[in-house]
Design a protein around this motif. Structure first.
Motif, PDB file in Angstrom:
ATOM      1  N   PHE A   1       0.796  -1.229   0.000  1.00  0.00           N
ATOM      2  CA  PHE A   1       0.000   0.000   0.000  1.00  0.00           C
ATOM      3  C   PHE A   1       0.830   1.281   0.000  1.00  0.00           C
ATOM      4  CE2 PHE A   1      -2.620  -3.179   2.399  1.00  0.00           C
ATOM      5  CZ  PHE A   1      -3.500  -3.455   1.358  1.00  0.00           C
ATOM      6  N   ASP A   2       2.105   1.185  -0.343  1.00  0.00           N
ATOM      7  CA  ASP A   2       2.961   2.380  -0.441  1.00  0.00           C
ATOM      8  C   ASP A   2       2.974   3.196   0.846  1.00  0.00           C
ATOM      9  OD1 ASP A   2       3.530   1.722  -3.095  1.00  0.00           O
ATOM     10  OD2 ASP A   2       1.882   2.926  -3.867  1.00  0.00           O
ATOM     11  N   GLY A   3       2.774   2.527   1.994  1.00  0.00           N
ATOM     12  CA  GLY A   3       2.830   3.210   3.284  1.00  0.00           C
ATOM     13  C   GLY A   3       1.682   4.160   3.548  1.00  0.00           C
ATOM     14  N   ALA A   4       0.558   3.982   2.843  1.00  0.00           N
ATOM     15  CA  ALA A   4      -0.535   4.951   2.930  1.00  0.00           C
ATOM     16  C   ALA A   4      -1.390   4.805   4.181  1.00  0.00           C
ATOM     17  CB  ALA A   4      -1.436   4.824   1.698  1.00  0.00           C
ATOM     18  N   TYR A   5      -1.370   3.627   4.809  1.00  0.00           N
ATOM     19  CA  TYR A   5      -2.305   3.362   5.898  1.00  0.00           C
ATOM     20  C   TYR A   5      -1.707   3.637   7.277  1.00  0.00           C
ATOM     21  CZ  TYR A   5      -5.712   0.979   2.895  1.00  0.00           C
ATOM     22  OH  TYR A   5      -6.660   0.687   1.949  1.00  0.00           O
ATOM     23  N   MET A   6      -2.629   3.799   8.253  1.00  0.00           N
ATOM     24  CA  MET A   6      -2.269   3.848   9.664  1.00  0.00           C
ATOM     25  C   MET A   6      -2.889   2.624  10.335  1.00  0.00           C
ATOM     26  SD  MET A   6      -2.961   7.886  10.463  1.00  0.00           S
ATOM     27  CE  MET A   6      -2.394   7.710  12.166  1.00  0.00           C
ATOM     28  N   ARG A   7      -2.194   2.084  11.338  1.00  0.00           N
ATOM     29  CA  ARG A   7      -2.714   0.900  12.024  1.00  0.00           C
ATOM     30  C   ARG A   7      -3.892   1.299  12.909  1.00  0.00           C
ATOM     31  NH1 ARG A   7      -0.624  -4.356  13.595  1.00  0.00           N
ATOM     32  NH2 ARG A   7      -2.513  -5.614  13.498  1.00  0.00           N
ATOM     33  N   THR A   8      -4.937   0.509  12.864  1.00  0.00           N
ATOM     34  CA  THR A   8      -6.100   0.746  13.713  1.00  0.00           C
ATOM     35  C   THR A   8      -5.913  -0.013  15.020  1.00  0.00           C
ATOM     36  OG1 THR A   8      -7.474   0.928  11.736  1.00  0.00           O
ATOM     37  CG2 THR A   8      -8.608   0.693  13.844  1.00  0.00           C
ATOM     38  N   GLU A   9      -6.080   0.703  16.140  1.00  0.00           N
ATOM     39  CA  GLU A   9      -5.836   0.104  17.445  1.00  0.00           C
ATOM     40  C   GLU A   9      -6.999   0.325  18.409  1.00  0.00           C
ATOM     41  OE1 GLU A   9      -1.243   0.410  18.288  1.00  0.00           O
ATOM     42  OE2 GLU A   9      -1.946   2.326  17.502  1.00  0.00           O
ATOM     43  N   SER A  10      -8.101   0.850  17.899  1.00  0.00           N
ATOM     44  CA  SER A  10      -9.278   1.089  18.726  1.00  0.00           C
ATOM     45  C   SER A  10     -10.478   1.177  17.799  1.00  0.00           C
ATOM     46  CB  SER A  10      -9.128   2.388  19.522  1.00  0.00           C
ATOM     47  OG  SER A  10     -10.379   2.868  19.987  1.00  0.00           O
ATOM     48  N   TYR A  11     -11.636   0.769  18.294  1.00  0.00           N
ATOM     49  CA  TYR A  11     -12.852   0.840  17.487  1.00  0.00           C
ATOM     50  C   TYR A  11     -13.335   2.273  17.308  1.00  0.00           C
ATOM     51  CZ  TYR A  11     -13.272  -4.248  17.757  1.00  0.00           C
ATOM     52  OH  TYR A  11     -13.045  -5.601  17.626  1.00  0.00           O
ATOM     53  N   TRP A  12     -12.874   3.177  18.193  1.00  0.00           N
ATOM     54  CA  TRP A  12     -13.261   4.595  18.095  1.00  0.00           C
ATOM     55  C   TRP A  12     -12.027   5.490  18.094  1.00  0.00           C
ATOM     56  CZ3 TRP A  12     -16.437   1.013  20.324  1.00  0.00           C
ATOM     57  CH2 TRP A  12     -17.751   0.994  19.854  1.00  0.00           C
ATOM     58  N   GLN A  13     -10.976   5.014  17.426  1.00  0.00           N
ATOM     59  CA  GLN A  13      -9.721   5.754  17.369  1.00  0.00           C
ATOM     60  C   GLN A  13      -9.944   7.164  16.812  1.00  0.00           C
ATOM     61  OE1 GLN A  13      -6.674   3.141  16.097  1.00  0.00           O
ATOM     62  NE2 GLN A  13      -5.224   4.733  15.555  1.00  0.00           N
ATOM     63  N   ASN A  14      -9.120   8.108  17.278  1.00  0.00           N
ATOM     64  CA  ASN A  14      -9.193   9.511  16.852  1.00  0.00           C
ATOM     65  C   ASN A  14     -10.474  10.205  17.314  1.00  0.00           C
ATOM     66  OD1 ASN A  14      -6.768   9.047  15.592  1.00  0.00           O
ATOM     67  ND2 ASN A  14      -7.634   8.907  13.535  1.00  0.00           N
ATOM     68  N   SER A  15     -11.003   9.785  18.456  1.00  0.00           N
ATOM     69  CA  SER A  15     -12.186  10.449  19.004  1.00  0.00           C
ATOM     70  C   SER A  15     -12.159  10.345  20.523  1.00  0.00           C
ATOM     71  CB  SER A  15     -13.466   9.812  18.455  1.00  0.00           C
ATOM     72  OG  SER A  15     -13.822   8.663  19.202  1.00  0.00           O
ATOM     73  N   PRO A  16     -12.955  11.163  21.217  1.00  0.00           N
ATOM     74  CA  PRO A  16     -13.011  11.075  22.685  1.00  0.00           C
ATOM     75  C   PRO A  16     -13.583   9.761  23.192  1.00  0.00           C
ATOM     76  CG  PRO A  16     -13.924  13.165  21.902  1.00  0.00           C
ATOM     77  CD  PRO A  16     -13.751  12.296  20.703  1.00  0.00           C
ATOM     78  N   LEU A  17     -14.160   8.971  22.288  1.00  0.00           N
ATOM     79  CA  LEU A  17     -14.758   7.695  22.691  1.00  0.00           C
ATOM     80  C   LEU A  17     -13.737   6.567  22.747  1.00  0.00           C
ATOM     81  CD1 LEU A  17     -18.015   7.818  20.507  1.00  0.00           C
ATOM     82  CD2 LEU A  17     -17.656   8.689  22.817  1.00  0.00           C
ATOM     83  N   SER A  18     -12.527   6.806  22.287  1.00  0.00           N
ATOM     84  CA  SER A  18     -11.498   5.766  22.209  1.00  0.00           C
ATOM     85  C   SER A  18     -10.773   5.591  23.538  1.00  0.00           C
ATOM     86  CB  SER A  18     -10.487   6.120  21.117  1.00  0.00           C
ATOM     87  OG  SER A  18      -9.412   5.201  21.127  1.00  0.00           O
ATOM     88  N   ALA A  19     -10.453   4.335  23.862  1.00  0.00           N
ATOM     89  CA  ALA A  19      -9.668   4.028  25.061  1.00  0.00           C
ATOM     90  C   ALA A  19      -8.172   4.103  24.798  1.00  0.00           C
ATOM     91  CB  ALA A  19     -10.025   2.630  25.566  1.00  0.00           C
ATOM     92  N   LEU A  20      -7.788   4.252  23.539  1.00  0.00           N
ATOM     93  CA  LEU A  20      -6.372   4.197  23.183  1.00  0.00           C
ATOM     94  C   LEU A  20      -5.589   5.329  23.842  1.00  0.00           C
ATOM     95  CD1 LEU A  20      -4.424   2.574  21.339  1.00  0.00           C
ATOM     96  CD2 LEU A  20      -4.789   4.332  19.604  1.00  0.00           C
ATOM     97  N   GLY A  21      -4.544   4.967  24.565  1.00  0.00           N
ATOM     98  CA  GLY A  21      -3.673   5.952  25.195  1.00  0.00           C
ATOM     99  C   GLY A  21      -4.247   6.607  26.424  1.00  0.00           C
ATOM    100  N   LYS A  22      -5.375   6.123  26.920  1.00  0.00           N
ATOM    101  CA  LYS A  22      -6.035   6.735  28.081  1.00  0.00           C
ATOM    102  C   LYS A  22      -6.201   5.690  29.191  1.00  0.00           C
ATOM    103  CE  LYS A  22      -8.745   9.460  24.820  1.00  0.00           C
ATOM    104  NZ  LYS A  22     -10.077   9.584  24.198  1.00  0.00           N
TER     105      LYS A  22
END
Length: 601
Positions: A350-371
């Protein structure tokens, strides 16, 4: 005191019955727009309607009734559609794409609802009418609910399960009184996600049969022509009753909309290149980077657009069917998940285009990632916190980063250790259980891109003695087998919103585990997940809601129900230059039903 009881009771009944009619409602708090709003902020209110647009989809159709189980996956697009718009059928209220979950009047001009949401009353717009000129009545609403209960498909068939009483009030109103099965989201689902159908134009006895008879709806379009499996053409109804509603200003801007059907994605893209299709919704980063060098792009006739919505990422992954005994142990699922080398796949495919998904609500206040889990979450989890992995609980969890070689020994060693905890060890080069049975399973894929991804995963699993076979099937077989849960592993996407609710029951609730046609592809059945879903739909404050979803996110991640894959933060759309769109991008990203044909201006 006894002589006051009738008076108090009368006051209570009266206060419930005299709720003020309002123009809009929100899941939590109040809707953002006042009752005198003129239009949604993300439309062009001055656009001149006219022209045409042609959409393209991969698949086929043989049915014009989108609300029945039979042929539910081969129903023509556009009749009741989250992407192209509800062209023919309408709901009582409509959703604003610039708020997490707020509704405004459509067929219902106003609504009445008590604070506890024990009932909702829809006051129909007296101007509302069907495309044949007949008025939309409370009898139509009641008829619809009963018909979908008896003959409709999931989720429409379950709408009345939470309704204790449904009654006509006056000439233009319908009141639904709820039972204990209802939650705080249910009135909004009833209002926005349920089509209203014309009683006078439907034969209830034949409703559950596939049909190509043109339906009568209250929406802005009527069907003009149908070529089964190939094309459906809609024309704007010049007498559409709702054209001047604030919630409809700036929408439905084409005189004609066609949906073209193609057997393969490549064929669809070739049609787009030739101008037979006006818009192409892109999902492949390599295709986005490499495929747009044809003459129309070079001339500026085809434009590439990137939109950045303010939405959580959702989750895409290889889904384990936990109904299969080989995937019953979460350690096994985690071990197999660790073996997926995202860094190698992202760089080489994919030519490095993607980011790894690590939460069902990543990039939002609903995500547990990093909290780290706060006190409110721990109280919600209760004893279930012991099911949550420590790293997920304290916020330090991350997917492993490999060296990108496709054979990172350190990560593969972690995978082997997890598989060992699940009862598997490598014997004679094969990962086997204590009885000597090899760990072997099949992944079912639908497209060439999925197959390519599976081959990369297969290569890594082979290094630790796991035998994963790949079966790519056609669309009909894929839909049939996925609907019957007839697979070991499957590739699926779980879109996420800023207001998750009842759809989670259909994805992860125990009640949907064995219900054919549900989206519980993993076969999840955990009472703690059920409890958190229930809490999600009953809490009233935004902080409590966010804490509930984060706790739920931690439980899903700890269950290792799938191998998390990747996401792109942008939405990619290619369009022919005569198609234009409003300047403001709403919270939920681009809205195709607000775009227009510049040739009509």
């Amino acid at each position: 005191m006894r002589h006051l009881l009738p008076f108090i009771a009368a006051l209570l009944i009266g206060s419930q019955a005299t709720a003020e009619p309002v123009h809009g409602i929100a899941m939590r708090g109040e809707p953002a727009l006042a009752s005198n709003y003129q239009h949604f902020a993300y439309v062009n209110p001055d656009v001149k309607k006219g022209g045409r647009i042609s959409y393209g989809v991969v698949g086929t159709f043989d049915n014009l009734n989108p609300f029945i189980l039979k042929s539910m996956r081969t129903t023509a697009r556009g009749l009741w559609d989250t992407i192209f718009g509800n062209l023919v059928f309408e709901s009582l209220m409509t959703r604003s794409s610039d708020e997490s979950f707020s509704l405004y009047g459509l067929l219902a001009e106003t609504v009445e609802m008590d604070d506890d949401r024990t009932y909702i009353q829809f006051n129909l717009n007296p101007k509302a009418k069907w495309s044949d000129g007949e008025p939309v009545t409370p009898d139509d609403v009641i008829f619809t609910m009963e018909l979908l209960r008896d003959k409709g498909r999931i989720p429409f068939s379950g709408r009345l399960a939470a309704v204790e009483k449904m009654e006509k009030v006056g000439e233009h109103s319908v009141r639904f009184t709820f039972n204990e099965k209802a939650d705080r989201e249910f009135p909004l689902i009833l209002a926005s996600a349920t089509p209203i159908l014309p009683k006078h134009a439907i034969d209830p006895e034949r409703f559950d049969q596939s049909t190509l008879k043109y339906p009568i709806g209250s929406g802005p379009y009527r069907i003009k022509a149908v070529s089964p499996g190939e094309r459906i053409v809609y024309e704007r109804n010049p007498d559409y009753w709702g054209a001047d509603l604030p919630s409809k200003i700036g929408f439905d801007n084409y005189d004609q909309i066609s949906v073209e059907y193609f057997l393969q994605e490549n064929t669809l893209f070739e049609a787009f290149k030739k101008g037979a299709v006006d818009i192409y919704l892109e999902g492949s980063p390599t295709h986005w980077t490499r495929a747009y060098d044809f003459p129309a792009v070079q001339r500026g006739d085809v434009l590439k657009e990137s939109f950045k919505p303010q939405l959580p990422t959702g989750m895409l992954g290889f889904v384990f069917n936990t109904r299969r005994s080989i995937f019953a142990d979460a350690n096994v699922r985690e071990g197999l998940s660790l073996a997926f080398d995202f860094e190698w796949v992202n760089r080489n495919l994919f030519d490095g285009a993607y980011m790894r998904t690590e939460s069902y609500w990543q990039n939002s206040p609903l995500s547990a990632l990093g909290k780290p889990a706060e006190l409110r979450e721990l109280e919600l989890l209760g004893a279930a916190k012991d099911k949550v992995a420590p790293a997920i609980l304290d916020g330090s969890y991350r997917q492993p980063r490999t060296d990108g070689s496709g054979a990172d020994r350190k990560v593969l060693r972690q995978a082997v250790e997890k598989l060992k905890a699940g009862g598997y060890t490598i014997k004679n080069g094969r990962m086997s259980n204590t009885a000597g049975k090899p760990l072997s399973f099949e992944v079912m894929t639908q497209t060439a891109d999925q197959e390519k991804l599976a081959i990369a995963y297969q290569r890594t699993l082979r290094m630790i003695g796991v035998d994963m076979s790949i079966r790519t099937v056609d669309d009909a077989q894929y839909q049939a087998r996925s609907g019957n849960f007839d697979y070991d592993m499957i590739v699926k996407s779980y879109p996420s919103s800023l207001s998750p609710g009842i759809e989670q029951v259909n994805r992860w609730g125990s009640a949907s585990k064995d219900r054919q046609g549900s989206f519980n592809f993993a076969g999840a059945a955990d009472p703690d997940l059920d409890r958190l879903i229930g809490s999600m739909m009953t809490v009233r404050s935004q902080p409590d809601f966010e804490a509930t979803v984060r706790a739920y996110d931690r439980m899903l991640l700890s269950g290792h129900y799938l191998v998390p894959l990747y996401h792109i933060p942008d939405q990619w759309v290619a369009r022919w230059s005569h198609i234009s769109y409003p300047e403001k991008l709403p919270l939920y990203g681009y809205q195709l039903n607000t775009w227009w044909d510049k040739r009509a201006q």
